[in-house]
Design a protein around this motif. Structure first.
Motif, PDB file in Angstrom:
ATOM      1  N   PHE A  51       2.553   5.978  -3.801  1.00 57.59           N
ATOM      2  CA  PHE A  51       3.463   6.771  -4.627  1.00 57.59           C
ATOM      3  C   PHE A  51       3.274   6.472  -6.118  1.00 57.59           C
ATOM      4  O   PHE A  51       4.015   6.970  -6.957  1.00 57.59           O
ATOM      5  N   GLY A  52       2.286   5.619  -6.419  1.00 61.09           N
ATOM      6  CA  GLY A  52       2.062   5.237  -7.807  1.00 61.09           C
ATOM      7  C   GLY A  52       3.172   4.371  -8.359  1.00 61.09           C
ATOM      8  O   GLY A  52       3.435   4.356  -9.572  1.00 61.09           O
ATOM      9  N   VAL A  53       3.847   3.629  -7.458  1.00 57.73           N
ATOM     10  CA  VAL A  53       4.985   2.792  -7.851  1.00 57.73           C
ATOM     11  C   VAL A  53       4.541   1.337  -7.972  1.00 57.73           C
ATOM     12  O   VAL A  53       3.915   0.795  -7.056  1.00 57.73           O
ATOM     13  N   ASN A  54       4.859   0.736  -9.097  1.00 53.00           N
ATOM     14  CA  ASN A  54       4.495  -0.657  -9.345  1.00 53.00           C
ATOM     15  C   ASN A  54       5.600  -1.595  -8.872  1.00 53.00           C
ATOM     16  O   ASN A  54       6.757  -1.462  -9.278  1.00 53.00           O
TER      17      ASN A  54
ATOM     18  N   ASN B 143      10.158   3.937   6.513  1.00 54.29           N
ATOM     19  CA  ASN B 143      10.748   4.056   7.849  1.00 54.29           C
ATOM     20  C   ASN B 143       9.729   4.571   8.867  1.00 54.29           C
ATOM     21  O   ASN B 143       9.671   4.088  10.003  1.00 54.29           O
ATOM     22  N   GLU B 144       8.905   5.536   8.450  1.00 58.44           N
ATOM     23  CA  GLU B 144       7.902   6.108   9.348  1.00 58.44           C
ATOM     24  C   GLU B 144       6.863   5.073   9.768  1.00 58.44           C
ATOM     25  O   GLU B 144       6.292   5.161  10.864  1.00 58.44           O
ATOM     26  N   HIS B 145       6.626   4.095   8.913  1.00 55.80           N
ATOM     27  CA  HIS B 145       5.654   3.038   9.221  1.00 55.80           C
ATOM     28  C   HIS B 145       6.302   1.847   9.929  1.00 55.80           C
ATOM     29  O   HIS B 145       5.670   0.808  10.121  1.00 55.80           O
ATOM     30  N   GLY B 146       7.555   2.010  10.326  1.00 56.12           N
ATOM     31  CA  GLY B 146       8.215   0.955  11.090  1.00 56.12           C
ATOM     32  C   GLY B 146       8.941  -0.081  10.266  1.00 56.12           C
ATOM     33  O   GLY B 146       9.396  -1.108  10.797  1.00 56.12           O
ATOM     34  N   TYR B 147       9.076   0.187   8.958  1.00 53.24           N
ATOM     35  CA  TYR B 147       9.794  -0.747   8.080  1.00 53.24           C
ATOM     36  C   TYR B 147      11.193  -0.184   7.821  1.00 53.24           C
ATOM     37  O   TYR B 147      11.391   0.642   6.933  1.00 53.24           O
ATOM     38  N   ASN B 148      12.125  -0.629   8.623  1.00 48.79           N
ATOM     39  CA  ASN B 148      13.493  -0.121   8.545  1.00 48.79           C
ATOM     40  C   ASN B 148      14.123  -0.451   7.192  1.00 48.79           C
ATOM     41  O   ASN B 148      14.256  -1.615   6.823  1.00 48.79           O
TER      42      ASN B 148
ATOM     43  N   GLU C 210       0.831  -1.208   0.000  1.00 51.08           N
ATOM     44  CA  GLU C 210       0.000   0.000   0.000  1.00 51.08           C
ATOM     45  C   GLU C 210       0.868   1.262   0.000  1.00 51.08           C
ATOM     46  O   GLU C 210       0.520   2.269  -0.634  1.00 51.08           O
ATOM     47  N   ILE C 211       2.006   1.207   0.693  1.00 50.91           N
ATOM     48  CA  ILE C 211       2.925   2.350   0.710  1.00 50.91           C
ATOM     49  C   ILE C 211       3.469   2.612  -0.693  1.00 50.91           C
ATOM     50  O   ILE C 211       3.521   3.754  -1.156  1.00 50.91           O
ATOM     51  N   PHE C 212       3.858   1.548  -1.376  1.00 47.65           N
ATOM     52  CA  PHE C 212       4.347   1.695  -2.751  1.00 47.65           C
ATOM     53  C   PHE C 212       3.231   2.236  -3.652  1.00 47.65           C
ATOM     54  O   PHE C 212       3.457   3.109  -4.503  1.00 47.65           O
TER      55      PHE C 212
ATOM     56  N   ALA D 287      13.763   8.471  -2.363  1.00 50.14           N
ATOM     57  CA  ALA D 287      13.992   9.110  -1.060  1.00 50.14           C
ATOM     58  C   ALA D 287      12.708   9.230  -0.251  1.00 50.14           C
ATOM     59  O   ALA D 287      12.670   8.864   0.943  1.00 50.14           O
ATOM     60  N   GLU D 288      11.638   9.732  -0.856  1.00 49.76           N
ATOM     61  CA  GLU D 288      10.375   9.898  -0.142  1.00 49.76           C
ATOM     62  C   GLU D 288       9.745   8.556   0.198  1.00 49.76           C
ATOM     63  O   GLU D 288       9.130   8.382   1.254  1.00 49.76           O
TER      64      GLU D 288
END
Length: 213
Positions: free
Chosen positions: A165-168, A200-205, A160-162, A193-194
């Motif tokens: 950003f409209g990233v496939n 990282n903000e969602h806890g995925y290092n 969902e994070i990807f 970068a974004e």
């Protein structure tokens, strides 16, 4: 598709069980091969490798002349040197099955059969090529490795994070651990970068980023 038939070499060069060793050596050299499936008609009866031939060849320390050596080799036939009862695999088997068999039996080649007839051959190199393709290592874009808790919903949230950003996502692999897993995600995105910041903000290092342009 990760089936043996999609990665094997079709219609491989073969040698008959009753052929001479000198014919086998000539074929190996001419085609630049390391091994040959041995057949009786269309049925696989063994496999012949360069090391098999070396085992039946006179040593370099022999007092025999080159003519005597060639004469002796011409009298040897393939079935005298081949590895008998070669392990085979069906063409519609999963590639993972081939990898497990090769690993457990410590062999680098499997003749591929359909209804008992030879249709191809698959090697360690084919498995490596499939692995590279599976991970999309040669593709342009980015390869991001994140650390994720081994819990339901983690993969969906990462996807969902990807998506935000409209990233496939083109390829994904998960490496297990004790309660935490490394998730390797390959996508077409180059500017990440974004995306990394949000992961990282969602806890995925974010542990590693590799980019191919």
């Amino acid at each position: 598709m990760m089936y043996v038939k999609n990665w094997m070499t079709k219609n491989p060069h073969t040698i008959g069980a009753d052929a001479s060793i000198t014919d086998a050596v000539a074929l190996l050299r001419e085609k630049g091969l390391k091994r040959l499936p041995v057949v009786d008609g269309e049925r696989v009866v063994g496999i012949l490798t360069q090391s098999d031939i070396q085992k039946v060849s006179p040593t370099k320390a022999t007092s025999l002349s080159i003519f005597e050596i060639n004469y002796l080799l011409s009298k040897l036939i393939v079935k005298d040197a081949m590895t008998k009862n070669a392990v085979t695999i069906e063409s519609d088997s999963l590639l993972e099955e081939a990898a497990v068999i090769m690993r457990e039996d410590r062999i680098g080649t499997l003749p591929v059969v359909e209804d008992g007839k030879l249709v191809g051959i698959i090697t360690e190199s084919d498995i490596f090529d499939a692995f590279i393709d599976l991970l999309g290592f040669r593709d342009s874009g980015s390869r991001i490795t994140v650390e994720a808790k081994d819990s339901p919903g983690s993969m969906a949230e990462i996807a969902e994070i990807f998506k935000s950003f409209g990233v496939n996502i083109t390829h994904i692999a998960v490496y297990g651990g004790e309660g935490v897993r490394d998730v390797v995600i390959r996508s077409e995105a180059v500017e990440t970068a974004e995306l990394e910041k949000l992961l990282n903000e969602h806890g995925y290092n974010v542990k590693h980023v590799l980019k191919n342009e």
